[in-house]
Design a protein around this motif. Structure first.
Motif, PDB file in Angstrom:
ATOM      1  N   LEU A 253      39.961 -42.789  -1.433  1.00 28.16           N
ATOM      2  CA  LEU A 253      40.399 -41.405  -1.217  1.00 28.16           C
ATOM      3  C   LEU A 253      41.923 -41.275  -1.174  1.00 28.16           C
ATOM      4  O   LEU A 253      42.429 -40.168  -1.105  1.00 28.16           O
ATOM      5  N   ALA A 254      42.642 -42.402  -1.179  1.00 32.22           N
ATOM      6  CA  ALA A 254      44.103 -42.389  -0.984  1.00 32.22           C
ATOM      7  C   ALA A 254      44.466 -41.727   0.344  1.00 32.22           C
ATOM      8  O   ALA A 254      45.339 -40.868   0.424  1.00 32.22           O
ATOM      9  N   SER A 255      43.769 -42.127   1.398  1.00 33.61           N
ATOM     10  CA  SER A 255      43.991 -41.545   2.730  1.00 33.61           C
ATOM     11  C   SER A 255      45.229 -42.107   3.409  1.00 33.61           C
ATOM     12  O   SER A 255      45.662 -41.574   4.433  1.00 33.61           O
ATOM     13  N   CYS A 256      45.766 -43.212   2.898  1.00 35.39           N
ATOM     14  CA  CYS A 256      46.903 -43.847   3.576  1.00 35.39           C
ATOM     15  C   CYS A 256      47.657 -44.747   2.606  1.00 35.39           C
ATOM     16  O   CYS A 256      47.145 -45.086   1.536  1.00 35.39           O
ATOM     17  N   ARG A 257      48.883 -45.138   3.033  1.00 35.08           N
ATOM     18  CA  ARG A 257      49.678 -46.097   2.247  1.00 35.08           C
ATOM     19  C   ARG A 257      49.946 -47.379   3.019  1.00 35.08           C
ATOM     20  O   ARG A 257      50.628 -48.276   2.509  1.00 35.08           O
ATOM     21  N   TYR A 258      49.486 -47.412   4.255  1.00 33.48           N
ATOM     22  CA  TYR A 258      49.536 -48.637   5.064  1.00 33.48           C
ATOM     23  C   TYR A 258      48.224 -48.721   5.842  1.00 33.48           C
ATOM     24  O   TYR A 258      47.612 -47.690   6.148  1.00 33.48           O
ATOM     25  N   VAL A 259      47.831 -49.942   6.190  1.00 35.91           N
ATOM     26  CA  VAL A 259      46.682 -50.111   7.078  1.00 35.91           C
ATOM     27  C   VAL A 259      47.071 -51.048   8.219  1.00 35.91           C
ATOM     28  O   VAL A 259      47.638 -52.119   7.996  1.00 35.91           O
ATOM     29  N   ASN A 260      46.765 -50.594   9.425  1.00 29.74           N
ATOM     30  CA  ASN A 260      46.918 -51.437  10.610  1.00 29.74           C
ATOM     31  C   ASN A 260      45.582 -52.149  10.826  1.00 29.74           C
ATOM     32  O   ASN A 260      44.525 -51.516  10.776  1.00 29.74           O
ATOM     33  N   VAL A 261      45.621 -53.454  11.011  1.00 28.20           N
ATOM     34  CA  VAL A 261      44.387 -54.224  11.218  1.00 28.20           C
ATOM     35  C   VAL A 261      44.396 -54.813  12.624  1.00 28.20           C
ATOM     36  O   VAL A 261      45.287 -55.596  12.968  1.00 28.20           O
ATOM     37  N   LYS A 262      43.428 -54.396  13.415  1.00 33.34           N
ATOM     38  CA  LYS A 262      43.212 -55.009  14.728  1.00 33.34           C
ATOM     39  C   LYS A 262      41.868 -55.724  14.629  1.00 33.34           C
ATOM     40  O   LYS A 262      40.853 -55.088  14.318  1.00 33.34           O
ATOM     41  N   GLN A 281      44.772 -56.121  -2.956  1.00 33.66           N
ATOM     42  CA  GLN A 281      44.411 -55.791  -4.348  1.00 33.66           C
ATOM     43  C   GLN A 281      44.794 -54.355  -4.692  1.00 33.66           C
ATOM     44  O   GLN A 281      45.093 -54.045  -5.840  1.00 33.66           O
ATOM     45  N   ALA A 282      44.762 -53.461  -3.693  1.00 37.70           N
ATOM     46  CA  ALA A 282      45.070 -52.044  -3.937  1.00 37.70           C
ATOM     47  C   ALA A 282      46.562 -51.744  -3.783  1.00 37.70           C
ATOM     48  O   ALA A 282      46.981 -50.588  -3.912  1.00 37.70           O
ATOM     49  N   GLY A 283      47.363 -52.770  -3.483  1.00 33.56           N
ATOM     50  CA  GLY A 283      48.808 -52.554  -3.321  1.00 33.56           C
ATOM     51  C   GLY A 283      49.166 -51.853  -2.021  1.00 33.56           C
ATOM     52  O   GLY A 283      50.195 -51.180  -1.928  1.00 33.56           O
ATOM     53  N   ILE A 284      48.314 -51.991  -1.005  1.00 30.48           N
ATOM     54  CA  ILE A 284      48.579 -51.373   0.304  1.00 30.48           C
ATOM     55  C   ILE A 284      48.984 -52.460   1.297  1.00 30.48           C
ATOM     56  O   ILE A 284      48.189 -53.333   1.617  1.00 30.48           O
ATOM     57  N   PRO A 285      50.236 -52.422   1.775  1.00 35.02           N
ATOM     58  CA  PRO A 285      50.641 -53.426   2.761  1.00 35.02           C
ATOM     59  C   PRO A 285      49.972 -53.172   4.115  1.00 35.02           C
ATOM     60  O   PRO A 285      49.636 -52.035   4.454  1.00 35.02           O
ATOM     61  N   CYS A 286      49.786 -54.234   4.867  1.00 31.62           N
ATOM     62  CA  CYS A 286      49.113 -54.139   6.169  1.00 31.62           C
ATOM     63  C   CYS A 286      50.010 -54.698   7.271  1.00 31.62           C
ATOM     64  O   CYS A 286      51.014 -55.342   6.996  1.00 31.62           O
ATOM     65  N   TRP A 287      49.618 -54.455   8.480  1.00 29.98           N
ATOM     66  CA  TRP A 287      50.256 -55.103   9.625  1.00 29.98           C
ATOM     67  C   TRP A 287      49.217 -55.253  10.717  1.00 29.98           C
ATOM     68  O   TRP A 287      48.238 -54.517  10.778  1.00 29.98           O
ATOM     69  N   VAL A 288      49.434 -56.245  11.574  1.00 29.95           N
ATOM     70  CA  VAL A 288      48.472 -56.549  12.621  1.00 29.95           C
ATOM     71  C   VAL A 288      48.860 -55.805  13.892  1.00 29.95           C
ATOM     72  O   VAL A 288      50.028 -55.766  14.279  1.00 29.95           O
ATOM     73  N   GLY A 289      47.860 -55.205  14.509  1.00 27.80           N
ATOM     74  CA  GLY A 289      48.083 -54.532  15.776  1.00 27.80           C
ATOM     75  C   GLY A 289      47.341 -55.267  16.860  1.00 27.80           C
ATOM     76  O   GLY A 289      46.381 -55.990  16.591  1.00 27.80           O
ATOM     77  N   ALA A 303      47.549 -65.482  14.608  1.00 29.78           N
ATOM     78  CA  ALA A 303      47.060 -66.316  13.494  1.00 29.78           C
ATOM     79  C   ALA A 303      46.760 -65.442  12.280  1.00 29.78           C
ATOM     80  O   ALA A 303      47.135 -65.760  11.148  1.00 29.78           O
ATOM     81  N   LEU A 304      46.118 -64.301  12.533  1.00 29.90           N
ATOM     82  CA  LEU A 304      45.793 -63.375  11.435  1.00 29.90           C
ATOM     83  C   LEU A 304      47.069 -62.868  10.765  1.00 29.90           C
ATOM     84  O   LEU A 304      47.139 -62.752   9.529  1.00 29.90           O
ATOM     85  N   ALA A 305      48.085 -62.569  11.586  1.00 33.15           N
ATOM     86  CA  ALA A 305      49.329 -61.967  11.085  1.00 33.15           C
ATOM     87  C   ALA A 305      50.104 -62.882  10.135  1.00 33.15           C
ATOM     88  O   ALA A 305      51.065 -62.450   9.506  1.00 33.15           O
ATOM     89  N   MET A 306      49.698 -64.148  10.028  1.00 32.55           N
ATOM     90  CA  MET A 306      50.391 -65.078   9.131  1.00 32.55           C
ATOM     91  C   MET A 306      49.996 -64.894   7.658  1.00 32.55           C
ATOM     92  O   MET A 306      50.637 -65.443   6.771  1.00 32.55           O
ATOM     93  N   LEU A 307      48.942 -64.130   7.389  1.00 34.85           N
ATOM     94  CA  LEU A 307      48.492 -63.954   6.004  1.00 34.85           C
ATOM     95  C   LEU A 307      49.503 -63.119   5.206  1.00 34.85           C
ATOM     96  O   LEU A 307      50.220 -62.282   5.762  1.00 34.85           O
ATOM     97  N   ASP A 308      49.493 -63.352   3.885  1.00 29.55           N
ATOM     98  CA  ASP A 308      50.529 -62.810   2.985  1.00 29.55           C
ATOM     99  C   ASP A 308      50.760 -61.305   3.019  1.00 29.55           C
ATOM    100  O   ASP A 308      51.881 -60.840   2.913  1.00 29.55           O
ATOM    101  N   ASN A 309      49.651 -60.530   3.068  1.00 31.70           N
ATOM    102  CA  ASN A 309      49.816 -59.079   2.913  1.00 31.70           C
ATOM    103  C   ASN A 309      50.130 -58.371   4.229  1.00 31.70           C
ATOM    104  O   ASN A 309      50.191 -57.157   4.276  1.00 31.70           O
ATOM    105  N   PHE A 310      50.315 -59.146   5.311  1.00 29.60           N
ATOM    106  CA  PHE A 310      50.792 -58.545   6.569  1.00 29.60           C
ATOM    107  C   PHE A 310      52.311 -58.589   6.519  1.00 29.60           C
ATOM    108  O   PHE A 310      52.957 -59.490   7.060  1.00 29.60           O
ATOM    109  N   THR A 311      52.888 -57.597   5.839  1.00 27.36           N
ATOM    110  CA  THR A 311      54.317 -57.630   5.549  1.00 27.36           C
ATOM    111  C   THR A 311      55.153 -56.816   6.538  1.00 27.36           C
ATOM    112  O   THR A 311      56.356 -57.006   6.635  1.00 27.36           O
TER     113      THR A 311
END
Ligand code: MG
Length: 376
Positions: A253-262, A281-289, A303-311
């Motif tokens: 739906l293109a509801s966002c351009r970032y996703v916070n992952v807890k 894959q969708a070009g949406i950067p993430c961050w860990v909360g 540990a999760l926050a070390m993955l590549d797309n958590f920019t």
């Protein structure tokens, strides 16, 4: 691995100061810890949904009951071979991601411990340190907030997050932006607004914010897509992303351009990894909360926050930020990178190298249950 025993602890950890958000005020952080046993070894997972069902529909007392009555009995005595296998065994219990996360995170930490690997390595991360951000909740006055933000900027934090709610809104943001015109700043609206507030959102476009975190309803995706189409500032979804399926729909739906992952909010590390990959894959950067976890939960988030797309810098805090004494040891501390930014570094130990301190666990436990293959 055969899950031989599961211990569940509902704990209330006194905070050094009350935690205020759009939802209210908490004097203690309520959390649920799970100790999972296999092959003469045990490891800890954690899920911290808070005391009341106000951040999400789940709450610590409910998570404890659900784990004890339904979820843990479905796993104990079983041979659980992967995170996906664990999730599949729990799939007929609908929803309740925080409860599932307590077991899912414990399984991953135990699997890493048995393999003799740090958790972040087992999750596939190539780095062992990542930037963290600074966060500021609602305070009594703007004058109280400003020196705190100054201090965070001076300390080299790569981004500043400000809670934003009616009564603690534009004047607060204007004051902070005027003092720090170049700083990376974003605001967390914690579902406090509606699409009808479009005029406010248009004004927020003038503040050059990195993102607006969860401006609209906690379970909404459609209005967020409508809002994103009408403003320049990226929307970041937090509360709305409660599962892999919800992340897929938000992307569609293109509801966002970032996703916070807890990990708690999405059901554990297994769905967190899948959401990370889908967003990448969708070009949406993430961050860990984080929620208000002990050092056990904070280490799992790290540990999760070390993955590549958590920019984008994570919401991971040193133990001393919230607790006079952390429930777990060693306490989590930050370090400063060669470039001068505060970071969290994963311990080079099997699993997360962190566990509750036995006496403090006893003191802070509200309820405890033990399940073995015989008792289920
Ligand atoms: Mg948030």
């Amino acid at each position: 691995m055969i899950i031989e025993q599961i211990d569940i602890y509902h704990v209330a950890m006194p905070l050094v100061y009350p935690w205020r958000t759009a939802y209210g005020e908490d004097a203690a952080a309520e959390s649920v810890l799970v100790q999972m046993h296999s092959q003469g070894c045990s490891a800890w997972g954690e899920s911290a949904p808070l005391a009341a069902p106000c951040y999400s529909p789940e709450w610590a007392g409910g998570v404890f009951a659900l784990l004890r009555n339904w979820l843990a009995p479905a796993l104990v005595g079983e041979d659980v071979v992967s995170g996906k296998d664990l999730q599949a065994r729990l799939a007929h219990f609908k929803g309740n991601p925080f409860a599932k996360a307590a077991l899912d995170t414990a399984w991953w930490v135990l699997a890493a411990t048995l393999a003799g690997q740090p958790l972040h390595v087992m999750l596939g991360a190539a780095r062992s340190a990542a930037d963290v951000g600074a966060d500021f909740g609602v305070m009594d006055t703007i004058d109280e907030l400003l020196p705190c933000v100054d201090q965070a900027v001076d300390a080299g934090f790569r981004r500043i997050k400000l809670k934003f709610r009616p009564g603690w809104d534009l004047p607060m943001l204007q004051a902070v932006r005027a003092r720090h015109p170049q700083a990376v700043i974003h605001i967390d609206l914690n579902s406090g607004y509606r699409l009808e507030d479009l005029e406010l959102f248009r004004r927020l476009d003038d503040f050059n914010l990195a993102m607006l975190e969860q401006p609209l309803g906690h379970d909404d995706l459609v209005d967020h897509a409508r809002l994103q189409a009408q403003i320049r500032t990226p929307i970041c979804l937090d509360e709305s992303i409660t599962s892999v399926q919800r992340a897929k729909t938000a992307i569609e739906l293109a509801s966002c351009r970032y996703v916070n992952v807890k990990p708690g909010r999405v059901g554990g590390l297994t769905p967190a990894l899948e959401i990370h990959d889908l967003c990448q894959q969708a070009g949406i950067p993430c961050w860990v909360g984080g929620m208000l976890e002990s050092a056990v939960g904070a280490r799992i988030c790290a540990a999760l926050a070390m993955l590549d797309n958590f920019t984008y810098p994570a919401d991971i805090f040193p133990s001393r930020r919230f607790y006079a004494q952390d429930l777990a040891e060693p306490e989590l501390e930050l370090e400063v990178s060669a470039e001068g930014s505060p970071q969290v570094r994963c311990l080079d130990l099997p699993g997360i190298g962190t566990a509750p301190h036995p006496r403090r666990l006893q003191q802070l436990t509200v309820a405890h249950a033990t399940l073995t293959a015989k008792t289920r």
